[in-house]
Design an enzyme around this catalytic site. Structure first.
Site: not given
Length: 379
Positions: A9-10, A17, A22, A73, A76, A79, A86, A97, A99, A101, A106, A110
């Site tokens: 998302p985002n 953004r 980012y 990625n 959010a 978290h 799963d 994985e 990220h 940032s 942070r 996060r």
């Protein structure tokens, strides 16, 4: 290898953004650069993004038929989503994985990842270049998967052991990554070297250590790299390692750490190779004071001499200091001064300046200078 680049998302808003966090690179540009990097390694890559948890789960499930590895990625969702965790575990596809940032610096919420335990690796805080690092990690993992072993109780007290094919005992290269002792840079930086040295008959022990912030500091970090080196004695009980032929190889800040690991370990190595090492800390000031302060804490002025390699000679083992002449991150003068001081102290020291090489070329097997670096590491 078929790679799925999956964004949550985002991340469709990349480039607009919160660019101060980012960056200004768009998602389309990320996907294009990742596809190019995968092709450079001989792999293919498909990209997918969704703002919906169920759609991401469906994409992971579908990857059982279309992908051999995933760069993910979760945004959010990392978290909160046990469902994504799963899904990754269920499909049994190696997943890295990512990220953008530095999530470890942070907000506290996060810093928690529900999905990381299902992944083979996590890369964070390197901007969009973290995606490219994830592809590189998957590439080298596909060539020769590591055996990841703990040498202590902290999650960062681990190392990746790789053994050459054929009977041992094998000479060992202990690899210590750089990154200014800071959190975002981890042992994947040395993956390419680890795999390449296997082809020359060396076992590689690529160690992680506690970094700054929020944990670490010079005592913890130096203690970790020494403990990682000492762990070879235990590893040799279960793996064919020749402890009479051990080389410590450190890059950048890892060169600094490697110097002290070789000095204080119970079983001293036979040689030390510094690749663009930070070997004269006093001369780095004042430009590096913020970084040095993070490492030294309130002992920067009173204790830096205790952890400055050039002020703790002689080393007592053969030294090779390798530096690219185009390095604009750590000046080649670091290696020049150190090699001269080491020789003056009685050490057998050699300086190798690599023409045309920058800071990162010394740990990149695809760089034109790699043959020279390999020769230095092999002794």
């Amino acid at each position: 290898m078929r790679i799925l680049l999956l964004n949550g998302p985002n991340l469709n808003l990349l480039g607009t953004r919160t660019p101060e966090v980012y960056g200004a690179t768009t998602l389309r540009q990320v996907e294009e650069s990742c596809r190019e990097r995968a092709e450079q390694y001989g792999h293919s890559l498909e990209a997918y993004q969704s703002n919906h948890e169920g759609a991401l789960i469906d994409a992971i499930h579908a990857a059982r038929q279309t992908a051999d590895a995933i760069v993910f990625n979760p945004g959010a969702y990392t978290h909160t989503s046990y469902a994504l965790r799963d899904a990754i575990e269920a499909v049994e596809i190696q997943t890295v994985e990512v990220h953008i940032s530095n999530v470890r610096e942070r907000e506290p919420w996060r810093r928690i990842s529900r999905t990381e335990p299902a992944c083979v690796y996590q890369i964070f805080g390197r901007g969009v270049s973290g995606y490219l690092a994830a592809i590189a990690h998957l590439h080298y993992r596909s060539i020769h998967p590591p055996i990841t072993l703990s040498y202590g109780g902290h999650p960062d007290q681990v190392g990746d052991l790789r053994l050459p094919d054929g009977p041992g005992s094998h000479p060992v290269a202990v690899l210590i990554h750089g990154g200014g002792w800071t959190g975002p840079f981890t042992r994947d930086v040395m993956d390419g070297m680890a795999v390449d040295l296997l082809a020359h008959g060396l076992a590689t022990w690529n160690i992680e250590y506690r970094r700054i912030p929020p944990v670490g500091g010079w005592r913890d970090t130096l203690g970790d790299v020494a403990a990682g080196l000492d762990a070879l004695e235990v590893l040799a009980d279960h793996h064919p390692l020749d402890l009479a032929d051990v080389t410590v190889i450190g890059h950048s800040a890892g060169g600094h750490l490697g110097f002290f690991a070789a000095r204080i370990a119970r079983r001293r190595p036979q040689r030390f190779v510094s690749l663009a090492g930070m070997l004269d800390l006093h001369s780095l000031r004042p430009d590096f004071d913020e970084l040095l302060s993070g490492f030294m804490g309130d002992e920067l002025d009173t204790g830096i001499h205790r952890v400055d390699p050039i002020r703790n000679l002689p080393m007592g083992i053969p030294i090779v200091a390798v530096h690219g002449d185009r390095d604009d991150a750590v000046s080649p003068d670091q290696s020049r001064r150190f090699a001269a001081a080491a020789a003056a102290s009685g050490d057998r020291a050699r300086l190798v300046e690599v023409a045309g090489a920058d800071h990162h070329d010394l740990v990149d097997p695809t760089a034109p200078s790699w043959e020279t670096v390999t020769e230095c590491c092999l002794g």
